[in-house]
Design a protein around this motif. Structure first.
Motif, mmCIF file in Angstrom:
data_model
loop_
_atom_site.group_PDB
_atom_site.id
_atom_site.type_symbol
_atom_site.label_atom_id
_atom_site.label_comp_id
_atom_site.label_asym_id
_atom_site.label_seq_id
_atom_site.Cartn_x
_atom_site.Cartn_y
_atom_site.Cartn_z
ATOM 1 N N MET A 1 1.047 -1.587 -0.277
ATOM 2 C CA MET A 1 0.031 -0.252 0.059
ATOM 3 C C MET A 1 0.926 1.398 -0.175
ATOM 4 N N MET A 2 2.532 1.213 0.839
ATOM 5 C CA MET A 2 2.621 2.599 0.644
ATOM 6 C C MET A 2 3.102 2.389 -0.355
ATOM 7 N N MET A 3 3.733 1.750 -1.215
ATOM 8 C CA MET A 3 4.746 1.689 -2.283
ATOM 9 C C MET A 3 3.777 2.417 -3.525
ATOM 10 N N ASN A 4 2.662 2.172 -2.872
ATOM 11 C CA ASN A 4 1.699 2.305 -4.125
ATOM 12 C C ASN A 4 0.735 3.768 -3.938
ATOM 13 N N ASN A 5 0.965 4.524 -2.688
ATOM 14 C CA ASN A 5 0.770 6.013 -2.810
ATOM 15 C C ASN A 5 1.874 6.630 -3.229
ATOM 16 N N ILE A 6 2.997 6.322 -2.202
ATOM 17 C CA ILE A 6 4.337 6.889 -2.868
ATOM 18 C C ILE A 6 4.495 6.482 -4.542
ATOM 19 N N LYS A 7 3.670 5.721 -5.559
ATOM 20 C CA LYS A 7 4.419 5.514 -6.653
ATOM 21 C C LYS A 7 3.565 6.757 -7.081
ATOM 22 N N ASN A 8 2.052 7.084 -6.482
ATOM 23 C CA ASN A 8 0.835 7.732 -7.527
ATOM 24 C C ASN A 8 1.344 9.029 -6.921
ATOM 25 N N PHE A 9 2.375 9.569 -6.266
ATOM 26 C CA PHE A 9 2.365 10.934 -5.927
ATOM 27 C C PHE A 9 3.749 10.857 -6.808
ATOM 28 N N ILE A 10 4.501 10.252 -6.787
ATOM 29 C CA ILE A 10 5.287 11.062 -7.782
ATOM 30 C C ILE A 10 5.207 10.155 -9.942
ATOM 31 N N GLU A 11 4.230 10.222 -9.519
ATOM 32 C CA GLU A 11 3.031 9.726 -11.103
ATOM 33 C C GLU A 11 2.538 11.113 -11.523
ATOM 34 N N GLY A 12 2.032 11.839 -10.230
ATOM 35 C CA GLY A 12 1.021 13.177 -10.501
ATOM 36 C C GLY A 12 1.988 14.118 -9.837
ATOM 37 N N SER A 13 3.444 13.676 -10.235
ATOM 38 C CA SER A 13 3.655 15.292 -10.380
ATOM 39 C C SER A 13 5.297 15.469 -10.859
ATOM 40 N N ILE A 14 5.739 16.623 -11.399
ATOM 41 C CA ILE A 14 6.343 17.302 -11.969
ATOM 42 C C ILE A 14 7.427 17.481 -11.676
ATOM 43 N N ASN A 15 7.936 18.506 -10.564
ATOM 44 C CA ASN A 15 9.152 19.291 -10.093
ATOM 45 C C ASN A 15 9.179 18.579 -8.890
ATOM 46 N N VAL A 16 9.983 17.076 -8.856
ATOM 47 C CA VAL A 16 10.203 16.996 -7.619
ATOM 48 C C VAL A 16 11.707 17.616 -6.844
ATOM 49 N N LEU A 17 11.963 17.637 -5.975
ATOM 50 C CA LEU A 17 12.862 18.273 -4.716
ATOM 51 C C LEU A 17 12.690 17.386 -3.775
ATOM 52 N N ILE A 18 14.615 17.259 -4.244
ATOM 53 C CA ILE A 18 15.180 15.684 -2.362
ATOM 54 C C ILE A 18 15.752 16.535 -2.106
ATOM 55 N N LEU A 19 15.425 15.988 -0.809
ATOM 56 C CA LEU A 19 16.373 16.539 0.565
ATOM 57 C C LEU A 19 17.279 15.819 1.503
ATOM 58 N N PRO A 20 18.483 15.827 1.056
ATOM 59 C CA PRO A 20 19.620 14.935 2.141
ATOM 60 C C PRO A 20 19.563 15.691 3.307
ATOM 61 N N HIS A 21 20.155 15.176 4.494
ATOM 62 C CA HIS A 21 20.033 15.644 5.995
ATOM 63 C C HIS A 21 21.528 16.641 5.936
ATOM 64 N N ILE A 22 20.954 16.789 6.926
ATOM 65 C CA ILE A 22 22.877 18.426 6.799
ATOM 66 C C ILE A 22 23.427 17.678 7.187
ATOM 67 N N HIS A 23 25.099 17.750 6.796
ATOM 68 C CA HIS A 23 26.378 17.153 7.225
ATOM 69 C C HIS A 23 26.472 15.572 6.419
ATOM 70 N N PRO A 24 25.774 15.537 5.566
ATOM 71 C CA PRO A 24 25.151 14.564 4.300
ATOM 72 C C PRO A 24 26.712 13.526 4.513
ATOM 73 N N ASP A 25 26.041 12.381 3.979
ATOM 74 C CA ASP A 25 27.121 11.708 4.197
ATOM 75 C C ASP A 25 26.758 10.296 2.806
#
Length: 295
Positions: free
Chosen positions: A1-25
């Motif tokens: 279910m979670m994967m399906n919801n994520i798939k729907n979020f991604i498929e319904g988006s055009i501009n996606v912002l990705i945020l790594p954490h501070i002091h990135p490893d």
């Protein structure tokens, strides 16, 4: 279910912002880069935004794929979807958490058991050795072709968060996925050389300084290493380039818990904890509004 919801979020988006954490490893950067490459392959506009300096051993995978908040804001883009990677809580995103607050859709992908589930969708698996493994499984679910470049990014994520496969979080699943990444055509020898055998000489001098400050407590069961801003200035090196120093404190015979205390800016102290066998250091970290894994 979670994967399906994520798939729907991604498929319904055009501009996606990705945020790594501070002091990135390596895990947060590798996971972010793998996601970006996959999303671009799906026809999305994807952006990785950080404001921290990247450690010298990780610059080989980042190149032009990352921008600052200033550069991103200057584009005037309103993200349809914001994805945080490897961040256990909102504080690990620093001031960039505002992007999640402003977004209509947000996803949190992480493997820390202390995760506070601060997004609309929270894909959290504390049993995964690295966030990169969760990203790999998500891309499989999305039926994304794992290219050599994506495989390299995920391999960096896994290798760095398992201590080159030596930490206790390394399980059979970890090795199976690593094997599949090698089959995808990555040059694992070159990756390991970049991560662990390519340190500038000044980083070794900093390690020497750190070991001078090593102190043992509780009959040798606890070790502490300290570095302050003067140590970094004296060796002409950034506080971001300290990957692996805490291992020297933990690898001592008889030591159960290692603590690394470093001054990253005037009056700002970052504390890292590692344990060898029985102590859950995440409980200690949480007492100081931190988080992490049991070891």
């Amino acid at each position: 279910m979670m994967m399906n919801n994520i798939k729907n979020f991604i498929e319904g988006s055009i501009n996606v912002l990705i945020l790594p954490h501070i002091h990135p490893d390596g895990d947060t950067l590798g996971s972010a880069l793998a996601l970006k490459l996959a999303l671009v392959g799906m026809g999305k506009n994807a952006y990785i935004v950080i404001d921290d300096e990247i450690g010298s051993t990780l610059t080989f995978i980042t190149n032009e794929n990352i921008m600052s908040t200033y550069e991103y804001d200057k584009l005037g883009i309103e993200a349809d979807l914001v994805i945080s990677v490897d961040s256990s809580d909102a504080g690990r995103l620093g001031s960039r958490y505002r992007y999640i607050e402003e977004a209509s859709k947000s996803i949190n992908i992480d493997h820390h058991k202390t995760n506070t589930e601060y997004c609309n969708l929270n894909l959290v698996d504390e049993n995964s050795a690295a966030t990169g493994i969760i990203v790999y499984k998500l891309l499989e679910f999305l039926e994304v072709t794992i290219t050599k470049e994506i495989a390299e990014a995920i391999y960096v994520a896994i290798v760095t968060d398992t201590g080159n496969f030596k930490y206790s979080n390394t399980d059979a699943d970890t090795f199976l996925i690593a094997a599949s990444l090698i089959k995808a055509g990555i040059d694992n020898t070159t990756i390991i050389n970049n991560l662990y055998q390519n340190k500038p000489l000044k980083e070794l001098y900093l390690i020497r300084e750190a070991l001078k400050n090593l102190t043992l407590y509780y009959n040798g069961k606890v070790s502490i290493i300290e570095l302050n801003l003067e140590d970094f200035k004296a060796n002409n090196i950034s506080p971001t380039n300290t990957e692996g120093i805490i291992e020297f404190a933990r690898d001592i015979e008889g030591v159960e818990v290692a603590i690394f205390i470093k001054e990253i800016d005037f009056g700002i102290i970052k504390v890292s904890l590692r344990s060898k066998n029985h102590v859950d250091v995440s409980v200690i970290a949480q007492k100081f509004e931190g988080g992490g894994h049991s070891k």
